[in-house]
Design a protein around this motif. Sequence first.
Motif, PDB file in Angstrom:
ATOM      1  N   ALA A  70       0.840  -1.198   0.000  1.00 56.51           N
ATOM      2  CA  ALA A  70       0.000   0.000   0.000  1.00 56.51           C
ATOM      3  C   ALA A  70       0.874   1.245   0.000  1.00 56.51           C
ATOM      4  N   ALA A  71       0.456   2.234  -0.758  1.00 56.53           N
ATOM      5  CA  ALA A  71       1.108   3.541  -0.782  1.00 56.53           C
ATOM      6  C   ALA A  71       0.171   4.549  -0.141  1.00 56.53           C
ATOM      7  N   LEU A  72       0.697   5.326   0.787  1.00 52.31           N
ATOM      8  CA  LEU A  72      -0.114   6.278   1.537  1.00 52.31           C
ATOM      9  C   LEU A  72       0.581   7.629   1.523  1.00 52.31           C
ATOM     10  N   THR A  73      -0.166   8.694   1.237  1.00 55.84           N
ATOM     11  CA  THR A  73       0.442  10.018   1.274  1.00 55.84           C
ATOM     12  C   THR A  73       0.759  10.408   2.711  1.00 55.84           C
ATOM     13  N   ALA A  74       1.702  11.322   2.871  1.00 56.89           N
ATOM     14  CA  ALA A  74       2.214  11.661   4.206  1.00 56.89           C
ATOM     15  C   ALA A  74       1.541  12.874   4.817  1.00 56.89           C
ATOM     16  N   ASP A  75       0.458  13.344   4.208  1.00 55.73           N
ATOM     17  CA  ASP A  75      -0.172  14.586   4.666  1.00 55.73           C
ATOM     18  C   ASP A  75      -1.617  14.351   5.092  1.00 55.73           C
ATOM     19  N   LEU A  76      -1.802  13.331   5.944  1.00 55.10           N
ATOM     20  CA  LEU A  76      -3.144  12.946   6.394  1.00 55.10           C
ATOM     21  C   LEU A  76      -3.226  13.076   7.918  1.00 55.10           C
ATOM     22  N   GLY A 126     -10.934  11.245   7.392  1.00 56.69           N
ATOM     23  CA  GLY A 126      -9.524  11.513   7.653  1.00 56.69           C
ATOM     24  C   GLY A 126      -8.616  10.931   6.596  1.00 56.69           C
ATOM     25  N   LEU A 127      -8.988   9.789   6.037  1.00 55.77           N
ATOM     26  CA  LEU A 127      -8.200   9.182   4.969  1.00 55.77           C
ATOM     27  C   LEU A 127      -8.306   9.979   3.678  1.00 55.77           C
ATOM     28  N   ARG A 128      -9.401  10.642   3.484  1.00 56.17           N
ATOM     29  CA  ARG A 128      -9.583  11.436   2.253  1.00 56.17           C
ATOM     30  C   ARG A 128      -8.992  12.841   2.360  1.00 56.17           C
ATOM     31  N   ARG A 129      -8.810  13.341   3.564  1.00 55.03           N
ATOM     32  CA  ARG A 129      -8.444  14.753   3.746  1.00 55.03           C
ATOM     33  C   ARG A 129      -6.934  14.938   3.785  1.00 55.03           C
ATOM     34  N   ASP A 130      -6.315  15.008   2.603  1.00 51.28           N
ATOM     35  CA  ASP A 130      -4.908  15.400   2.546  1.00 51.28           C
ATOM     36  C   ASP A 130      -4.818  16.908   2.686  1.00 51.28           C
ATOM     37  N   VAL A 131      -3.658  17.395   3.074  1.00 51.34           N
ATOM     38  CA  VAL A 131      -3.491  18.812   3.397  1.00 51.34           C
ATOM     39  C   VAL A 131      -2.399  19.424   2.534  1.00 51.34           C
ATOM     40  N   ASP A 132      -2.797  20.370   1.699  1.00 51.19           N
ATOM     41  CA  ASP A 132      -1.844  21.140   0.909  1.00 51.19           C
ATOM     42  C   ASP A 132      -1.859  22.615   1.285  1.00 51.19           C
ATOM     43  N   THR A 133      -2.979  23.090   1.813  1.00 53.75           N
ATOM     44  CA  THR A 133      -3.141  24.505   2.104  1.00 53.75           C
ATOM     45  C   THR A 133      -3.649  24.680   3.534  1.00 53.75           C
ATOM     46  N   LEU A 134      -3.632  25.933   4.012  1.00 52.14           N
ATOM     47  CA  LEU A 134      -4.165  26.201   5.343  1.00 52.14           C
ATOM     48  C   LEU A 134      -5.658  25.914   5.411  1.00 52.14           C
ATOM     49  N   ALA A 135      -6.374  26.133   4.301  1.00 56.17           N
ATOM     50  CA  ALA A 135      -7.800  25.795   4.273  1.00 56.17           C
ATOM     51  C   ALA A 135      -7.997  24.290   4.460  1.00 56.17           C
ATOM     52  N   ASP A 136      -7.138  23.488   3.836  1.00 55.48           N
ATOM     53  CA  ASP A 136      -7.199  22.042   4.021  1.00 55.48           C
ATOM     54  C   ASP A 136      -6.942  21.676   5.479  1.00 55.48           C
ATOM     55  N   LEU A 137      -5.985  22.357   6.091  1.00 52.76           N
ATOM     56  CA  LEU A 137      -5.657  22.071   7.484  1.00 52.76           C
ATOM     57  C   LEU A 137      -6.828  22.393   8.395  1.00 52.76           C
TER      58      LEU A 137
END
Length: 217
Positions: free
Chosen positions: A107-113, A182-193
């Motif tokens: 499995a590959a998982l992004t690091a921004d979750l 939580g698995l769907r919510r990656d964070v790239d911006t402050l709005a994402d955070l």
Amino acid sequence: MGTNTPLTWSVVIPVKVLALAKSRLADLADTDREAVALAMAADTVAAAVACPAVGDVIVVSDDAAVRTEVEALGAEVIADRPGAGLNQALTAGAEHAAARWSGRGLAALTADLPALSARELTAALAAASAVTQAFVADAAGSGTTLYTAMPGVAFSPRFGPQSRIRHREAGAVELDLPDIPGLRRDVDTLADLRMAARIGLGRKTLSVRELIRSGCA
């Protein structure tokens, strides 16, 4: 493996050198941006390590601070291939895992979750066990946060722009599961955070975010 034996997974998580990570968090000072990136990676790794379906977590990174943080959580760190790119780093991590622990799903998982929970990852990996390749789309609907391949199946991650479409076109099955925000919510911006905070941040990210908000970081 018996037919009723749950599949064990090796999870690969790529983490950029912190000085280059999360450039879209441009409203933050460099030190704060790096602290957020490290905290999110730590919370992602912690959730993966806590998942009962996961046998090992491989972090691909050349950052010394990342190595120190995630090794303390129980992950193994291998060096990135300089300049090779995200998917190549994931493939290298998967090859390393497959060589050490054959017979496991990859499995590959992004690091921004930062809002990921072990429960969510458990549910996704259980669903992924029923198909040869699978993926979970991000909250925006164009990207991917998780990609999986069963034992014996070629591991072919296609992260990057429009990865949802590219994974689907390559034959991976999209896992449209309920109750995995939580698995769907990656964070790239402050709005994402901020959106991730509404779900519930992991301990490290919550602590860093509060320090930044209070002006102490």
